[in-house]
Design a protein around this motif. Structure first.
Motif, PDB file in Angstrom:
ATOM      1  N   GLU A 357       0.820  -1.210   0.000  1.00  0.00           N
ATOM      2  CA  GLU A 357       0.000   0.000   0.000  1.00  0.00           C
ATOM      3  C   GLU A 357       0.855   1.262   0.000  1.00  0.00           C
ATOM      4  N   ALA A 358       2.047   1.169   0.572  1.00  0.00           N
ATOM      5  CA  ALA A 358       2.955   2.322   0.611  1.00  0.00           C
ATOM      6  C   ALA A 358       3.748   2.478  -0.679  1.00  0.00           C
ATOM      7  N   GLY A 359       3.522   1.585  -1.647  1.00  0.00           N
ATOM      8  CA  GLY A 359       4.206   1.678  -2.931  1.00  0.00           C
ATOM      9  C   GLY A 359       5.641   1.203  -2.919  1.00  0.00           C
ATOM     10  N   LYS A 360       6.019   0.445  -1.901  1.00  0.00           N
ATOM     11  CA  LYS A 360       7.411   0.009  -1.798  1.00  0.00           C
ATOM     12  C   LYS A 360       7.661  -1.345  -2.472  1.00  0.00           C
ATOM     13  N   ALA A 361       6.622  -2.141  -2.701  1.00  0.00           N
ATOM     14  CA  ALA A 361       6.786  -3.495  -3.225  1.00  0.00           C
ATOM     15  C   ALA A 361       6.684  -3.510  -4.744  1.00  0.00           C
ATOM     16  N   ALA A 362       7.625  -4.233  -5.387  1.00  0.00           N
ATOM     17  CA  ALA A 362       7.519  -4.498  -6.823  1.00  0.00           C
ATOM     18  C   ALA A 362       6.765  -5.800  -7.057  1.00  0.00           C
ATOM     19  N   ALA A 363       6.981  -6.773  -6.188  1.00  0.00           N
ATOM     20  CA  ALA A 363       6.293  -8.063  -6.255  1.00  0.00           C
ATOM     21  C   ALA A 363       6.431  -8.728  -4.898  1.00  0.00           C
ATOM     22  N   ILE A 364       5.601  -9.728  -4.645  1.00  0.00           N
ATOM     23  CA  ILE A 364       5.619 -10.472  -3.382  1.00  0.00           C
ATOM     24  C   ILE A 364       5.655 -11.957  -3.708  1.00  0.00           C
ATOM     25  N   TRP A 365       6.559 -12.683  -3.054  1.00  0.00           N
ATOM     26  CA  TRP A 365       6.789 -14.100  -3.370  1.00  0.00           C
ATOM     27  C   TRP A 365       6.751 -14.923  -2.092  1.00  0.00           C
ATOM     28  N   LEU A 366       5.919 -15.959  -2.101  1.00  0.00           N
ATOM     29  CA  LEU A 366       5.877 -16.944  -1.019  1.00  0.00           C
ATOM     30  C   LEU A 366       6.262 -18.296  -1.614  1.00  0.00           C
ATOM     31  N   PRO A 367       7.536 -18.683  -1.542  1.00  0.00           N
ATOM     32  CA  PRO A 367       7.981 -19.918  -2.201  1.00  0.00           C
ATOM     33  C   PRO A 367       7.243 -21.164  -1.729  1.00  0.00           C
ATOM     34  N   HIS A 368       6.933 -21.247  -0.418  1.00  0.00           N
ATOM     35  CA  HIS A 368       6.276 -22.453   0.081  1.00  0.00           C
ATOM     36  C   HIS A 368       4.850 -22.583  -0.448  1.00  0.00           C
ATOM     37  N   GLN A 369       4.283 -21.486  -0.944  1.00  0.00           N
ATOM     38  CA  GLN A 369       2.957 -21.515  -1.551  1.00  0.00           C
ATOM     39  C   GLN A 369       3.016 -21.549  -3.080  1.00  0.00           C
ATOM     40  N   ARG A 370       4.245 -21.535  -3.643  1.00  0.00           N
ATOM     41  CA  ARG A 370       4.416 -21.478  -5.094  1.00  0.00           C
ATOM     42  C   ARG A 370       3.671 -20.264  -5.657  1.00  0.00           C
ATOM     43  N   HIS A 371       3.725 -19.152  -4.950  1.00  0.00           N
ATOM     44  CA  HIS A 371       2.901 -17.996  -5.305  1.00  0.00           C
ATOM     45  C   HIS A 371       3.753 -16.744  -5.402  1.00  0.00           C
ATOM     46  N   VAL A 372       3.639 -16.048  -6.534  1.00  0.00           N
ATOM     47  CA  VAL A 372       4.289 -14.758  -6.718  1.00  0.00           C
ATOM     48  C   VAL A 372       3.265 -13.832  -7.371  1.00  0.00           C
ATOM     49  N   ALA A 373       3.178 -12.587  -6.899  1.00  0.00           N
ATOM     50  CA  ALA A 373       2.131 -11.688  -7.367  1.00  0.00           C
ATOM     51  C   ALA A 373       2.608 -10.253  -7.372  1.00  0.00           C
ATOM     52  N   LEU A 374       2.009  -9.464  -8.242  1.00  0.00           N
ATOM     53  CA  LEU A 374       2.184  -8.020  -8.184  1.00  0.00           C
ATOM     54  C   LEU A 374       1.503  -7.492  -6.931  1.00  0.00           C
ATOM     55  N   PRO A 375       1.925  -6.359  -6.408  1.00  0.00           N
ATOM     56  CA  PRO A 375       1.335  -5.855  -5.156  1.00  0.00           C
ATOM     57  C   PRO A 375      -0.164  -5.605  -5.256  1.00  0.00           C
ATOM     58  N   GLU A 376      -0.643  -5.117  -6.403  1.00  0.00           N
ATOM     59  CA  GLU A 376      -2.068  -4.857  -6.523  1.00  0.00           C
ATOM     60  C   GLU A 376      -2.882  -6.158  -6.484  1.00  0.00           C
ATOM     61  N   GLN A 377      -2.345  -7.240  -7.061  1.00  0.00           N
ATOM     62  CA  GLN A 377      -3.038  -8.522  -7.008  1.00  0.00           C
ATOM     63  C   GLN A 377      -2.997  -9.094  -5.604  1.00  0.00           C
ATOM     64  N   PHE A 378      -1.868  -8.924  -4.935  1.00  0.00           N
ATOM     65  CA  PHE A 378      -1.738  -9.390  -3.555  1.00  0.00           C
ATOM     66  C   PHE A 378      -2.782  -8.711  -2.669  1.00  0.00           C
ATOM     67  N   LEU A 379      -2.939  -7.405  -2.833  1.00  0.00           N
ATOM     68  CA  LEU A 379      -3.925  -6.664  -2.041  1.00  0.00           C
ATOM     69  C   LEU A 379      -5.350  -7.069  -2.417  1.00  0.00           C
ATOM     70  N   ALA A 380      -5.589  -7.317  -3.695  1.00  0.00           N
ATOM     71  CA  ALA A 380      -6.921  -7.724  -4.132  1.00  0.00           C
ATOM     72  C   ALA A 380      -7.298  -9.080  -3.546  1.00  0.00           C
ATOM     73  N   ASP A 381      -6.321  -9.993  -3.453  1.00  0.00           N
ATOM     74  CA  ASP A 381      -6.594 -11.314  -2.867  1.00  0.00           C
ATOM     75  C   ASP A 381      -6.960 -11.192  -1.390  1.00  0.00           C
ATOM     76  N   ILE A 382      -6.283 -10.289  -0.681  1.00  0.00           N
ATOM     77  CA  ILE A 382      -6.628 -10.077   0.730  1.00  0.00           C
ATOM     78  C   ILE A 382      -8.019  -9.472   0.847  1.00  0.00           C
ATOM     79  N   GLU A 383      -8.320  -8.513  -0.021  1.00  0.00           N
ATOM     80  CA  GLU A 383      -9.644  -7.889  -0.010  1.00  0.00           C
ATOM     81  C   GLU A 383     -10.735  -8.921  -0.307  1.00  0.00           C
ATOM     82  N   ALA A 384     -10.409  -9.891  -1.167  1.00  0.00           N
ATOM     83  CA  ALA A 384     -11.371 -10.942  -1.513  1.00  0.00           C
ATOM     84  C   ALA A 384     -11.435 -12.034  -0.449  1.00  0.00           C
ATOM     85  N   GLU A 385     -10.659 -11.892   0.619  1.00  0.00           N
ATOM     86  CA  GLU A 385     -10.635 -12.835   1.747  1.00  0.00           C
ATOM     87  C   GLU A 385     -10.201 -14.233   1.325  1.00  0.00           C
TER      88      GLU A 385
END
Length: 485
Positions: A357-385
């Motif tokens: 949200e602060a604009g500091k992230a280029a991408a977010i990666w959780l290797p144990h979940q095999r998941h990598v996302a852009l920050p806007e998608q990461f936030l959208a997934d949290i919003e979607a619960e």
């Protein structure tokens, strides 16, 4: 074959530097392998300055190396040295500064075959493995541009150097236990660094490989534990291995310490950490403390398999994600200080969301979940619960049925959940399993267990422990609950 005058002058200057710190009693063991640039070993006897033997290479510095991007302190290069001396897999050396290097390691006083010298005792692997390690490591740089540098690791695919020791690899780092001035030698042809080859256990190597700039992390752990450049065949591992899971925030801007990362997010803490230049810190936030560490960056290839799960081709989302991964500046890694449960992952995700949200992230990666996302998608997934404890991915079963499966629950000491049902597409399967994971657990971040149920519309489901139809491993199956049509 006689050496050129400049090589002789460099060697004489090196020996003068070494004798200042190690004493003047030494012998030179010449290279035994026929190669273009031979590397000899200087074996220094115990002295008043250093009460134990020291082995130092002579000749490695005669061919300069060029630092790749990201080498030096905080670099992470790996070689498989099981077939040394022709080890491979070194870093790209297309850019960076030129430097010269020699390597050393110390041996305890009275080491068989060395103190005092007895050649026949060195025919035993338990006595000769440190010499072989030093020689093989020094032979890695070659015509292909391979380099050795601070923080680089040498691995042997889990095979110990000898059955008498726990070490299955080594790290290049400072000669702990020796005077710091030993590290830098002046010669007529320019400066030469002297770094140590530090044997490492499997747990330590796994920790080093788990984060960018992991070499720096392991070197810090060794310094705290009092590990020195003198071989200790019986020492315990200074680390238990990597955390069960990690969340990596690939940052847009460079950061030398956590104060720069947290500025504008947690301003008071940022000021405290920034004033001390701290790059690693345990934050007591939530039910379990989280370790934050900033440093290094990932090669895009490290994320390739997980990126591939997010679609193929040149779609706009996929292209933007790959662009973000390729051009990130550095990495913030968040990991649990203790194993914890799903609530700890949820806490880490919340902190990553603040950075996004602060604009500091280029991408977010959780290797144990095999998941990598852009920050806007990461936030959208949290919003979607959507669940933060795991990620649901498509799975191709051997019998051709479409299926989906979680990734991430095993890292939380749980079982992964698999779901397949006739007439549903993989997208529908994924959505239904995500709803199940949210509905069946009693609290946010809880790990699902067998016996839990959820009503999804007109259909009730429950989780059952079964053997996976292909692998045979134990998993939770999302199945129709008894009495459901």
């Amino acid at each position: 074959m006689s050496r050129p005058p400049h090589e002789t002058a460099r060697r004489e200057a090196l020996l003068a530097h070494l004798t200042e710190f190690l004493g003047d009693q030494y012998v030179i063991a010449p290279e035994t392998v026929d190669q273009e640039h031979p590397v000899d070993l200087a074996v220094f006897a115990p002295s008043e300055q250093v009460p134990h033997p020291t082995l130092v290479t002579l000749g490695l510095s005669e061919r300069p190396m060029r630092s790749s991007i990201g080498s030096g302190a905080g670099a992470s290069g790996d070689w498989d040295a099981s077939n040394a001396p022709n080890a491979s897999g070194a870093s790209d050396t297309s850019s960076g500064g030129e430097y010269r290097l020699e390597l050393l390691l110390g041996l305890p006083a009275g080491w068989p075959g060395i103190d005092p010298p007895q050649q026949e005792l060195l025919e035993t692997g338990a006595n000769s493995w440190p010499l072989q390690l030093l020689k093989d490591t020094a032979r890695i740089p070659g015509a292909d541009g391979s380099v050795l540098d601070w923080g680089h690791s040498i691995t042997r695919d889990g095979v110990p150097y000898d059955e008498s020791v726990p070490f299955t690899g080594a790290l290049i780092g400072p000669p702990y236990g020796y005077p710091p001035q030993l590290m830098n030698a002046s010669t007529p042809q320019g400066p030469v660094q002297l770094l140590a080859v530090l044997p490492a256990t499997p747990e330590e190597l796994a920790l080093q490989a788990s984060v960018p700039s992991g070499g720096d992390m392991l070197l810090g752990r060794w310094e705290q534990a009092g590990v020195t450049a003198v071989v200790d065949p019986g020492r315990d591992a200074a680390a238990d291995g990597p955390a069960p899971w990690r969340l990596h925030v690939l940052l847009r801007e460079p950061a030398e310490h956590l104060g720069q990362v947290l500025d504008g997010v947690l301003p008071n803490l940022a000021e405290q950490l920034g004033a001390q230049g701290i790059d690693e810190f345990v934050l007591p936030i939530g039910p379990e403390p989280l370790r934050w560490r900033v440093g290094g960056r990932f090669a895009p290839s490290a994320l390739e398999e997980d990126l591939a799960l997010h679609g193929h081709g040149a779609s706009s989302g996929q292209g933007a994600l790959r662009e973000a991964v390729a051009h990130h500046a550095t990495v913030l890694t968040i990991s649990p200080e203790r194993p914890g449960d799903g609530a700890t992952v949820t806490g880490a995700a919340a902190m990553a969301a603040m950075l996004a949200e602060a604009g500091k992230a280029a991408a977010i990666w959780l290797p144990h979940q095999r998941h990598v996302a852009l920050p806007e998608q990461f936030l959208a997934d949290i919003e979607a619960e959507l669940p933060t404890t795991c990620r649901v991915h498509p799975e191709a079963l051997a019998d051709g049925r479409p299926a989906v499966r979680t990734h991430g629950l095993e890292a939380l000491d749980g079982l992964e959940v698999q779901f397949s049902a006739p007439g549903l597409s993989q997208a529908e399967l994924r959505d239904r399993l995500n709803r199940m994971l949210v509905e069946c657990t009693e609290k946010v971040g809880a790990v699902p267990v067998a016996g839990q149920r959820a009503q999804l519309g007109e259909v009730a489901y429950e989780l059952r422990t079964v053997a996976h139809p292909d692998s045979g491993l134990e998993v939770l199956e999302m199945a129709f609950a008894p009495g459901t049509d």
